[in-house]
Design a protein around this motif. Structure first.
Motif, PDB file in Angstrom:
ATOM      1  N   ILE A  47       0.864  -1.176   0.000  1.00  0.00           N
ATOM      2  CA  ILE A  47       0.000   0.000   0.000  1.00  0.00           C
ATOM      3  C   ILE A  47       0.904   1.231   0.000  1.00  0.00           C
ATOM      4  O   ILE A  47       1.998   1.202   0.557  1.00  0.00           O
ATOM      5  CB  ILE A  47      -0.950  -0.021   1.216  1.00  0.00           C
ATOM      6  N   SER A  48       0.453   2.286  -0.625  1.00  0.00           N
ATOM      7  CA  SER A  48       1.253   3.501  -0.710  1.00  0.00           C
ATOM      8  C   SER A  48       1.541   4.052   0.682  1.00  0.00           C
ATOM      9  O   SER A  48       0.655   4.147   1.526  1.00  0.00           O
ATOM     10  CB  SER A  48       0.505   4.554  -1.531  1.00  0.00           C
ATOM     11  N   THR A  49       2.789   4.416   0.924  1.00  0.00           N
ATOM     12  CA  THR A  49       3.163   4.951   2.232  1.00  0.00           C
ATOM     13  C   THR A  49       2.750   6.408   2.394  1.00  0.00           C
ATOM     14  O   THR A  49       2.631   6.897   3.508  1.00  0.00           O
ATOM     15  CB  THR A  49       4.681   4.843   2.445  1.00  0.00           C
ATOM     16  N   SER A  50       2.500   7.088   1.297  1.00  0.00           N
ATOM     17  CA  SER A  50       2.126   8.504   1.383  1.00  0.00           C
ATOM     18  C   SER A  50       0.613   8.704   1.485  1.00  0.00           C
ATOM     19  O   SER A  50       0.152   9.697   2.025  1.00  0.00           O
ATOM     20  CB  SER A  50       2.664   9.262   0.166  1.00  0.00           C
ATOM     21  N   ALA A  51      -0.150   7.773   0.969  1.00  0.00           N
ATOM     22  CA  ALA A  51      -1.611   7.911   0.991  1.00  0.00           C
ATOM     23  C   ALA A  51      -2.177   7.407   2.312  1.00  0.00           C
ATOM     24  O   ALA A  51      -1.793   6.358   2.806  1.00  0.00           O
ATOM     25  CB  ALA A  51      -2.223   7.126  -0.157  1.00  0.00           C
ATOM     26  N   LYS A  52      -3.074   8.176   2.893  1.00  0.00           N
ATOM     27  CA  LYS A  52      -3.757   7.781   4.131  1.00  0.00           C
ATOM     28  C   LYS A  52      -5.191   7.403   3.779  1.00  0.00           C
ATOM     29  O   LYS A  52      -5.909   8.186   3.168  1.00  0.00           O
ATOM     30  CB  LYS A  52      -3.776   8.935   5.128  1.00  0.00           C
ATOM     31  N   LEU A  53      -5.587   6.199   4.155  1.00  0.00           N
ATOM     32  CA  LEU A  53      -6.965   5.788   3.938  1.00  0.00           C
ATOM     33  C   LEU A  53      -7.845   6.456   4.983  1.00  0.00           C
ATOM     34  O   LEU A  53      -7.467   6.542   6.147  1.00  0.00           O
ATOM     35  CB  LEU A  53      -7.111   4.277   4.064  1.00  0.00           C
ATOM     36  N   GLY A  54      -8.983   6.905   4.562  1.00  0.00           N
ATOM     37  CA  GLY A  54      -9.903   7.535   5.495  1.00  0.00           C
ATOM     38  C   GLY A  54     -11.325   7.454   4.978  1.00  0.00           C
ATOM     39  O   GLY A  54     -11.584   6.987   3.859  1.00  0.00           O
ATOM     40  N   TYR A  55     -12.243   7.921   5.794  1.00  0.00           N
ATOM     41  CA  TYR A  55     -13.644   7.955   5.396  1.00  0.00           C
ATOM     42  C   TYR A  55     -13.758   8.859   4.172  1.00  0.00           C
ATOM     43  O   TYR A  55     -13.242   9.963   4.155  1.00  0.00           O
ATOM     44  CB  TYR A  55     -14.501   8.481   6.553  1.00  0.00           C
ATOM     45  N   THR A  65     -19.961  -7.020  -0.800  1.00  0.00           N
ATOM     46  CA  THR A  65     -19.694  -8.459  -0.815  1.00  0.00           C
ATOM     47  C   THR A  65     -18.318  -8.753  -1.402  1.00  0.00           C
ATOM     48  O   THR A  65     -17.548  -9.535  -0.840  1.00  0.00           O
ATOM     49  CB  THR A  65     -20.786  -9.198  -1.612  1.00  0.00           C
ATOM     50  N   VAL A  66     -17.997  -8.129  -2.522  1.00  0.00           N
ATOM     51  CA  VAL A  66     -16.696  -8.330  -3.155  1.00  0.00           C
ATOM     52  C   VAL A  66     -15.586  -7.798  -2.250  1.00  0.00           C
ATOM     53  O   VAL A  66     -14.555  -8.445  -2.043  1.00  0.00           O
ATOM     54  CB  VAL A  66     -16.650  -7.640  -4.545  1.00  0.00           C
ATOM     55  N   TYR A  67     -15.802  -6.607  -1.695  1.00  0.00           N
ATOM     56  CA  TYR A  67     -14.808  -5.983  -0.820  1.00  0.00           C
ATOM     57  C   TYR A  67     -14.536  -6.876   0.397  1.00  0.00           C
ATOM     58  O   TYR A  67     -13.383  -7.145   0.730  1.00  0.00           O
ATOM     59  CB  TYR A  67     -15.296  -4.602  -0.377  1.00  0.00           C
ATOM     60  N   LYS A  68     -15.590  -7.360   1.035  1.00  0.00           N
ATOM     61  CA  LYS A  68     -15.425  -8.209   2.211  1.00  0.00           C
ATOM     62  C   LYS A  68     -14.759  -9.535   1.849  1.00  0.00           C
ATOM     63  O   LYS A  68     -13.985 -10.084   2.634  1.00  0.00           O
ATOM     64  CB  LYS A  68     -16.770  -8.462   2.877  1.00  0.00           C
ATOM     65  N   SER A  69     -15.055 -10.047   0.681  1.00  0.00           N
ATOM     66  CA  SER A  69     -14.433 -11.284   0.230  1.00  0.00           C
ATOM     67  C   SER A  69     -12.923 -11.091   0.044  1.00  0.00           C
ATOM     68  O   SER A  69     -12.123 -11.954   0.430  1.00  0.00           O
ATOM     69  CB  SER A  69     -15.084 -11.741  -1.068  1.00  0.00           C
ATOM     70  N   MET A  70     -12.550  -9.964  -0.541  1.00  0.00           N
ATOM     71  CA  MET A  70     -11.124  -9.663  -0.720  1.00  0.00           C
ATOM     72  C   MET A  70     -10.428  -9.526   0.629  1.00  0.00           C
ATOM     73  O   MET A  70      -9.343 -10.077   0.841  1.00  0.00           O
ATOM     74  CB  MET A  70     -10.948  -8.378  -1.524  1.00  0.00           C
ATOM     75  N   ILE A  71     -11.052  -8.785   1.547  1.00  0.00           N
ATOM     76  CA  ILE A  71     -10.470  -8.579   2.871  1.00  0.00           C
ATOM     77  C   ILE A  71     -10.333  -9.906   3.614  1.00  0.00           C
ATOM     78  O   ILE A  71      -9.292 -10.201   4.205  1.00  0.00           O
ATOM     79  CB  ILE A  71     -11.328  -7.593   3.699  1.00  0.00           C
ATOM     80  N   GLY A  89      -5.429  -4.685   7.896  1.00  0.00           N
ATOM     81  CA  GLY A  89      -6.136  -4.130   9.044  1.00  0.00           C
ATOM     82  C   GLY A  89      -6.680  -2.736   8.768  1.00  0.00           C
ATOM     83  O   GLY A  89      -7.798  -2.404   9.181  1.00  0.00           O
ATOM     84  N   GLU A  90      -5.902  -1.924   8.074  1.00  0.00           N
ATOM     85  CA  GLU A  90      -6.364  -0.584   7.707  1.00  0.00           C
ATOM     86  C   GLU A  90      -7.598  -0.669   6.807  1.00  0.00           C
ATOM     87  O   GLU A  90      -8.543   0.089   6.971  1.00  0.00           O
ATOM     88  CB  GLU A  90      -5.259   0.176   6.956  1.00  0.00           C
ATOM     89  N   CYS A  91      -7.588  -1.589   5.876  1.00  0.00           N
ATOM     90  CA  CYS A  91      -8.696  -1.707   4.921  1.00  0.00           C
ATOM     91  C   CYS A  91      -9.951  -2.310   5.556  1.00  0.00           C
ATOM     92  O   CYS A  91     -11.060  -2.044   5.093  1.00  0.00           O
ATOM     93  CB  CYS A  91      -8.265  -2.537   3.719  1.00  0.00           C
ATOM     94  N   THR A  92      -9.793  -3.101   6.616  1.00  0.00           N
ATOM     95  CA  THR A  92     -10.973  -3.709   7.248  1.00  0.00           C
ATOM     96  C   THR A  92     -11.865  -2.670   7.917  1.00  0.00           C
ATOM     97  O   THR A  92     -13.057  -2.913   8.091  1.00  0.00           O
ATOM     98  CB  THR A  92     -10.585  -4.755   8.311  1.00  0.00           C
ATOM     99  N   ARG A  93     -11.325  -1.523   8.246  1.00  0.00           N
ATOM    100  CA  ARG A  93     -12.125  -0.489   8.918  1.00  0.00           C
ATOM    101  C   ARG A  93     -13.241   0.053   8.032  1.00  0.00           C
ATOM    102  O   ARG A  93     -14.175   0.656   8.516  1.00  0.00           O
ATOM    103  CB  ARG A  93     -11.228   0.684   9.338  1.00  0.00           C
ATOM    104  N   PHE A  94     -13.169  -0.174   6.732  1.00  0.00           N
ATOM    105  CA  PHE A  94     -14.124   0.424   5.803  1.00  0.00           C
ATOM    106  C   PHE A  94     -15.080  -0.597   5.191  1.00  0.00           C
ATOM    107  O   PHE A  94     -15.689  -0.336   4.157  1.00  0.00           O
ATOM    108  CB  PHE A  94     -13.361   1.176   4.707  1.00  0.00           C
ATOM    109  N   GLN A  95     -15.248  -1.750   5.832  1.00  0.00           N
ATOM    110  CA  GLN A  95     -16.117  -2.792   5.288  1.00  0.00           C
ATOM    111  C   GLN A  95     -17.588  -2.403   5.280  1.00  0.00           C
ATOM    112  O   GLN A  95     -18.351  -2.889   4.456  1.00  0.00           O
ATOM    113  CB  GLN A  95     -15.944  -4.087   6.072  1.00  0.00           C
TER     114      GLN A  95
END
Length: 162
Positions: A47-55, A65-71, A89-95
């Protein structure tokens, strides 16, 4: 009674007199193929070190469904790939309401897996029994709610155990 362990629950085990190597290369390759990312450009980091995932209230929603399957698939892969645990773990916050930006980050992790499918964990038999731990925290690193993210790892000698 059935011989040396070589495959168990998606974990491939290779044993020598000096070490034990555990990987999930078959599972990783199947994961990449299942989400049709095997022909896409590989990435050097998960994952990019400069980009911050957020709402992302203005982003376009994607299929949960696809997103949760990937996670879920990536979470299972962390058994032998602790280097992706933080990103997953960062990506699971947005399921609950994944957006295109979140899906893009997950796909980036899968493209990284495609490049590094044969990576795993090595346990040396000639290691000492010293217990060592490392931890790190980004104090209030989440831009949305100012929550901290922490993590750690524990070694017995040179062998990662948690």
């Amino acid at each position: 009674m059935v011989g040396e362990l070589s495959y168990l629950l998606g974990l491939q085990v290779k044993q020598t007199n000096y070490e034990l190597f555990i990987c999930q290369s078959k599972y990783a390759k199947d994961l990449v193929k299942r989400f049709e990312l095997n022909s896409k450009k590989h990435t050097k980091i998960p994952i990019s070190t400069s980009a911050k995932l957020g709402y992302d209230p203005t982003g376009r929603s994607v299929d949960q469904t696809v997103y949760k399957s990937m996670i879920g698939s990536l979470l299972y892969l962390t058994a032998s790939r602790p280097n992706i645990a933080f990103n997953v773990g960062e990506c699971t916050r947005f399921q609950a309401d994944p957006k295109e930006s979140h899906l893009s980050a997950v796909k980036g992790s899968i493209r990284y897996i495609n490049r590094t499918a044969n990576h795993g964990i090595i346990y040396s038999r000639e290691s000492n029994l010293d217990l060592v731990s490392h931890s790190d925290t980004d104090w209030a690193g989440n831009a949305d709610d100012r929550k901290s993210t922490s993590g750690g790892c524990f070694y017995v000698g040179s062998n990662l155990v948690s």
